[in-house]
Design a protein around this motif. Structure first.
Motif, PDB file in Angstrom:
ATOM      1  N   GLU A  62      73.651 -84.594 -43.372  1.00 48.42           N
ATOM      2  CA  GLU A  62      74.327 -83.311 -43.538  1.00 48.42           C
ATOM      3  C   GLU A  62      73.797 -82.338 -42.491  1.00 48.42           C
ATOM      4  O   GLU A  62      72.597 -82.240 -42.255  1.00 48.42           O
ATOM      5  CB  GLU A  62      74.050 -82.767 -44.935  1.00 48.42           C
ATOM      6  CG  GLU A  62      74.728 -81.443 -45.221  1.00 48.42           C
ATOM      7  CD  GLU A  62      74.401 -80.932 -46.608  1.00 48.42           C
ATOM      8  OE1 GLU A  62      74.802 -79.814 -46.907  1.00 48.42           O
ATOM      9  OE2 GLU A  62      73.741 -81.652 -47.370  1.00 48.42           O
ATOM     10  N   THR A  63      74.703 -81.633 -41.873  1.00 45.93           N
ATOM     11  CA  THR A  63      74.322 -80.667 -40.852  1.00 45.93           C
ATOM     12  C   THR A  63      74.240 -79.280 -41.478  1.00 45.93           C
ATOM     13  O   THR A  63      75.170 -78.825 -42.137  1.00 45.93           O
ATOM     14  CB  THR A  63      75.355 -80.645 -39.713  1.00 45.93           C
ATOM     15  OG1 THR A  63      75.468 -81.961 -39.181  1.00 45.93           O
ATOM     16  CG2 THR A  63      74.914 -79.705 -38.610  1.00 45.93           C
ATOM     17  N   ILE A  64      73.125 -78.621 -41.256  1.00 43.85           N
ATOM     18  CA  ILE A  64      72.920 -77.282 -41.793  1.00 43.85           C
ATOM     19  C   ILE A  64      72.803 -76.316 -40.620  1.00 43.85           C
ATOM     20  O   ILE A  64      71.978 -76.519 -39.733  1.00 43.85           O
ATOM     21  CB  ILE A  64      71.649 -77.226 -42.660  1.00 43.85           C
ATOM     22  CG1 ILE A  64      71.767 -78.186 -43.836  1.00 43.85           C
ATOM     23  CG2 ILE A  64      71.395 -75.796 -43.124  1.00 43.85           C
ATOM     24  CD1 ILE A  64      70.498 -78.320 -44.634  1.00 43.85           C
ATOM     25  N   ILE A  65      73.633 -75.306 -40.626  1.00 44.87           N
ATOM     26  CA  ILE A  65      73.588 -74.305 -39.563  1.00 44.87           C
ATOM     27  C   ILE A  65      73.117 -73.001 -40.184  1.00 44.87           C
ATOM     28  O   ILE A  65      73.752 -72.463 -41.084  1.00 44.87           O
ATOM     29  CB  ILE A  65      74.971 -74.114 -38.917  1.00 44.87           C
ATOM     30  CG1 ILE A  65      75.436 -75.431 -38.298  1.00 44.87           C
ATOM     31  CG2 ILE A  65      74.917 -73.012 -37.871  1.00 44.87           C
ATOM     32  CD1 ILE A  65      76.853 -75.390 -37.782  1.00 44.87           C
ATOM     33  N   GLU A  66      72.006 -72.524 -39.697  1.00 47.50           N
ATOM     34  CA  GLU A  66      71.467 -71.266 -40.198  1.00 47.50           C
ATOM     35  C   GLU A  66      71.766 -70.176 -39.182  1.00 47.50           C
ATOM     36  O   GLU A  66      71.409 -70.293 -38.016  1.00 47.50           O
ATOM     37  CB  GLU A  66      69.962 -71.390 -40.424  1.00 47.50           C
ATOM     38  CG  GLU A  66      69.591 -72.397 -41.480  1.00 47.50           C
ATOM     39  CD  GLU A  66      68.086 -72.531 -41.648  1.00 47.50           C
ATOM     40  OE1 GLU A  66      67.342 -71.737 -41.044  1.00 47.50           O
ATOM     41  OE2 GLU A  66      67.674 -73.439 -42.376  1.00 47.50           O
ATOM     42  N   LYS A  67      72.447 -69.144 -39.625  1.00 43.23           N
ATOM     43  CA  LYS A  67      72.790 -68.041 -38.738  1.00 43.23           C
ATOM     44  C   LYS A  67      71.963 -66.825 -39.095  1.00 43.23           C
ATOM     45  O   LYS A  67      71.683 -66.568 -40.259  1.00 43.23           O
ATOM     46  CB  LYS A  67      74.271 -67.711 -38.852  1.00 43.23           C
ATOM     47  CG  LYS A  67      75.165 -68.834 -38.392  1.00 43.23           C
ATOM     48  CD  LYS A  67      76.616 -68.431 -38.502  1.00 43.23           C
ATOM     49  CE  LYS A  67      77.503 -69.557 -38.032  1.00 43.23           C
ATOM     50  NZ  LYS A  67      78.926 -69.223 -38.161  1.00 43.23           N
ATOM     51  N   LYS A  68      71.619 -66.078 -38.091  1.00 40.06           N
ATOM     52  CA  LYS A  68      70.895 -64.838 -38.318  1.00 40.06           C
ATOM     53  C   LYS A  68      71.889 -63.760 -38.713  1.00 40.06           C
ATOM     54  O   LYS A  68      73.007 -63.712 -38.197  1.00 40.06           O
ATOM     55  CB  LYS A  68      70.162 -64.402 -37.052  1.00 40.06           C
ATOM     56  CG  LYS A  68      69.048 -65.329 -36.651  1.00 40.06           C
ATOM     57  CD  LYS A  68      68.340 -64.795 -35.418  1.00 40.06           C
ATOM     58  CE  LYS A  68      67.234 -65.721 -34.991  1.00 40.06           C
ATOM     59  NZ  LYS A  68      66.583 -65.260 -33.765  1.00 40.06           N
ATOM     60  N   PRO A  69      71.513 -62.894 -39.619  1.00 43.02           N
ATOM     61  CA  PRO A  69      72.426 -61.802 -39.972  1.00 43.02           C
ATOM     62  C   PRO A  69      72.564 -60.851 -38.783  1.00 43.02           C
ATOM     63  O   PRO A  69      71.627 -60.662 -38.009  1.00 43.02           O
ATOM     64  CB  PRO A  69      71.728 -61.124 -41.155  1.00 43.02           C
ATOM     65  CG  PRO A  69      70.298 -61.500 -41.036  1.00 43.02           C
ATOM     66  CD  PRO A  69      70.283 -62.846 -40.370  1.00 43.02           C
ATOM     67  N   PRO A  70      73.760 -60.273 -38.605  1.00 39.88           N
ATOM     68  CA  PRO A  70      73.944 -59.362 -37.472  1.00 39.88           C
ATOM     69  C   PRO A  70      73.077 -58.115 -37.631  1.00 39.88           C
ATOM     70  O   PRO A  70      72.893 -57.600 -38.736  1.00 39.88           O
ATOM     71  CB  PRO A  70      75.431 -59.007 -37.531  1.00 39.88           C
ATOM     72  CG  PRO A  70      75.824 -59.260 -38.952  1.00 39.88           C
ATOM     73  CD  PRO A  70      74.949 -60.383 -39.428  1.00 39.88           C
ATOM     74  N   LYS A  71      72.561 -57.672 -36.514  1.00 39.73           N
ATOM     75  CA  LYS A  71      71.723 -56.478 -36.528  1.00 39.73           C
ATOM     76  C   LYS A  71      72.622 -55.243 -36.550  1.00 39.73           C
ATOM     77  O   LYS A  71      73.578 -55.142 -35.793  1.00 39.73           O
ATOM     78  CB  LYS A  71      70.830 -56.426 -35.296  1.00 39.73           C
ATOM     79  CG  LYS A  71      69.796 -57.518 -35.264  1.00 39.73           C
ATOM     80  CD  LYS A  71      68.907 -57.374 -34.055  1.00 39.73           C
ATOM     81  CE  LYS A  71      67.870 -58.469 -34.013  1.00 39.73           C
ATOM     82  NZ  LYS A  71      67.047 -58.396 -32.819  1.00 39.73           N
ATOM     83  N   VAL A  72      72.287 -54.325 -37.398  1.00 41.25           N
ATOM     84  CA  VAL A  72      73.042 -53.077 -37.499  1.00 41.25           C
ATOM     85  C   VAL A  72      72.356 -52.075 -36.582  1.00 41.25           C
ATOM     86  O   VAL A  72      71.188 -51.745 -36.760  1.00 41.25           O
ATOM     87  CB  VAL A  72      73.058 -52.560 -38.961  1.00 41.25           C
ATOM     88  CG1 VAL A  72      73.802 -51.240 -39.042  1.00 41.25           C
ATOM     89  CG2 VAL A  72      73.647 -53.611 -39.875  1.00 41.25           C
ATOM     90  N   LYS A  73      73.127 -51.627 -35.589  1.00 42.17           N
ATOM     91  CA  LYS A  73      72.563 -50.652 -34.655  1.00 42.17           C
ATOM     92  C   LYS A  73      72.822 -49.252 -35.198  1.00 42.17           C
ATOM     93  O   LYS A  73      73.962 -48.894 -35.515  1.00 42.17           O
ATOM     94  CB  LYS A  73      73.203 -50.795 -33.277  1.00 42.17           C
ATOM     95  CG  LYS A  73      72.866 -52.106 -32.608  1.00 42.17           C
ATOM     96  CD  LYS A  73      73.439 -52.159 -31.224  1.00 42.17           C
ATOM     97  CE  LYS A  73      73.092 -53.474 -30.564  1.00 42.17           C
ATOM     98  NZ  LYS A  73      73.646 -53.574 -29.219  1.00 42.17           N
ATOM     99  N   GLU A  74      71.773 -48.516 -35.308  1.00 42.69           N
ATOM    100  CA  GLU A  74      71.891 -47.153 -35.787  1.00 42.69           C
ATOM    101  C   GLU A  74      71.791 -46.209 -34.599  1.00 42.69           C
ATOM    102  O   GLU A  74      70.882 -46.335 -33.781  1.00 42.69           O
ATOM    103  CB  GLU A  74      70.782 -46.850 -36.790  1.00 42.69           C
ATOM    104  CG  GLU A  74      70.853 -47.680 -38.049  1.00 42.69           C
ATOM    105  CD  GLU A  74      69.725 -47.358 -39.014  1.00 42.69           C
ATOM    106  OE1 GLU A  74      69.074 -46.309 -38.837  1.00 42.69           O
ATOM    107  OE2 GLU A  74      69.508 -48.161 -39.919  1.00 42.69           O
ATOM    108  N   SER A  75      72.716 -45.294 -34.505  1.00 46.90           N
ATOM    109  CA  SER A  75      72.658 -44.338 -33.410  1.00 46.90           C
ATOM    110  C   SER A  75      71.761 -43.183 -33.807  1.00 46.90           C
ATOM    111  O   SER A  75      71.760 -42.736 -34.949  1.00 46.90           O
ATOM    112  CB  SER A  75      74.055 -43.835 -33.055  1.00 46.90           C
ATOM    113  OG  SER A  75      74.594 -43.140 -34.163  1.00 46.90           O
ATOM    114  N   ASN A  76      71.039 -42.727 -32.853  1.00 45.80           N
ATOM    115  CA  ASN A  76      70.147 -41.607 -33.087  1.00 45.80           C
ATOM    116  C   ASN A  76      70.832 -40.356 -32.565  1.00 45.80           C
ATOM    117  O   ASN A  76      70.913 -40.129 -31.372  1.00 45.80           O
ATOM    118  CB  ASN A  76      68.808 -41.853 -32.380  1.00 45.80           C
ATOM    119  CG  ASN A  76      67.770 -40.836 -32.787  1.00 45.80           C
ATOM    120  OD1 ASN A  76      68.047 -39.921 -33.542  1.00 45.80           O
ATOM    121  ND2 ASN A  76      66.574 -41.017 -32.280  1.00 45.80           N
ATOM    122  N   LYS A  77      71.342 -39.540 -33.453  1.00 47.61           N
ATOM    123  CA  LYS A  77      72.133 -38.369 -33.069  1.00 47.61           C
ATOM    124  C   LYS A  77      71.260 -37.254 -32.502  1.00 47.61           C
ATOM    125  O   LYS A  77      71.760 -36.345 -31.873  1.00 47.61           O
ATOM    126  CB  LYS A  77      72.906 -37.860 -34.275  1.00 47.61           C
ATOM    127  CG  LYS A  77      73.783 -38.904 -34.890  1.00 47.61           C
ATOM    128  CD  LYS A  77      75.194 -38.567 -34.716  1.00 47.61           C
ATOM    129  CE  LYS A  77      75.991 -39.704 -35.367  1.00 47.61           C
ATOM    130  NZ  LYS A  77      77.350 -39.672 -35.119  1.00 47.61           N
TER     131      LYS A  77
END
Length: 91
Positions: A62-77
């Motif tokens: 069985e092939t298992i693919i582990e993906k990293k969660p997308p990074k949420v970029k926060e803007s610094n206002k």
């Protein structure tokens, strides 16, 4: 009299060097291999434990693919205003 004291000191020094030489030779031939085997076996045990901890669980093949969660970029206002950049050339 002084010559005998010097000769005794010289003989004593040579005897100490010979004893140290044979002690190092004995340690290197008989004791170091035992010590090295123990160290290597300890390293092997730790390596096997790490490999078993990292072993993924699942069916064979069985092939298992582990993906990293997308990074949420926060803007610094509070940084400031954005200014467009234009390249000015002297022609």
């Amino acid at each position: 009299m002084k010559i005998k004291i010097i000769e005794m000191g010289l003989l004593r020094t040579i005897a100490i060097f010979i004893i140290i030489y044979y002690a190092i030779k004995f340690i290197g031939r008989y004791i170091m291999p035992i010590f090295i085997k123990k160290v290597i076996s300890n390293v092997e045990k730790k390596y096997k434990q790490q490999q078993e901890q990292q072993k993924p669980e699942g069916k064979v093949g069985e092939t298992i693919i582990e993906k990293k969660p997308p990074k949420v970029k926060e803007s610094n206002k509070s940084v400031g205003d954005y200014v467009d950049y234009e390249d000015v050339t002297d022609e």
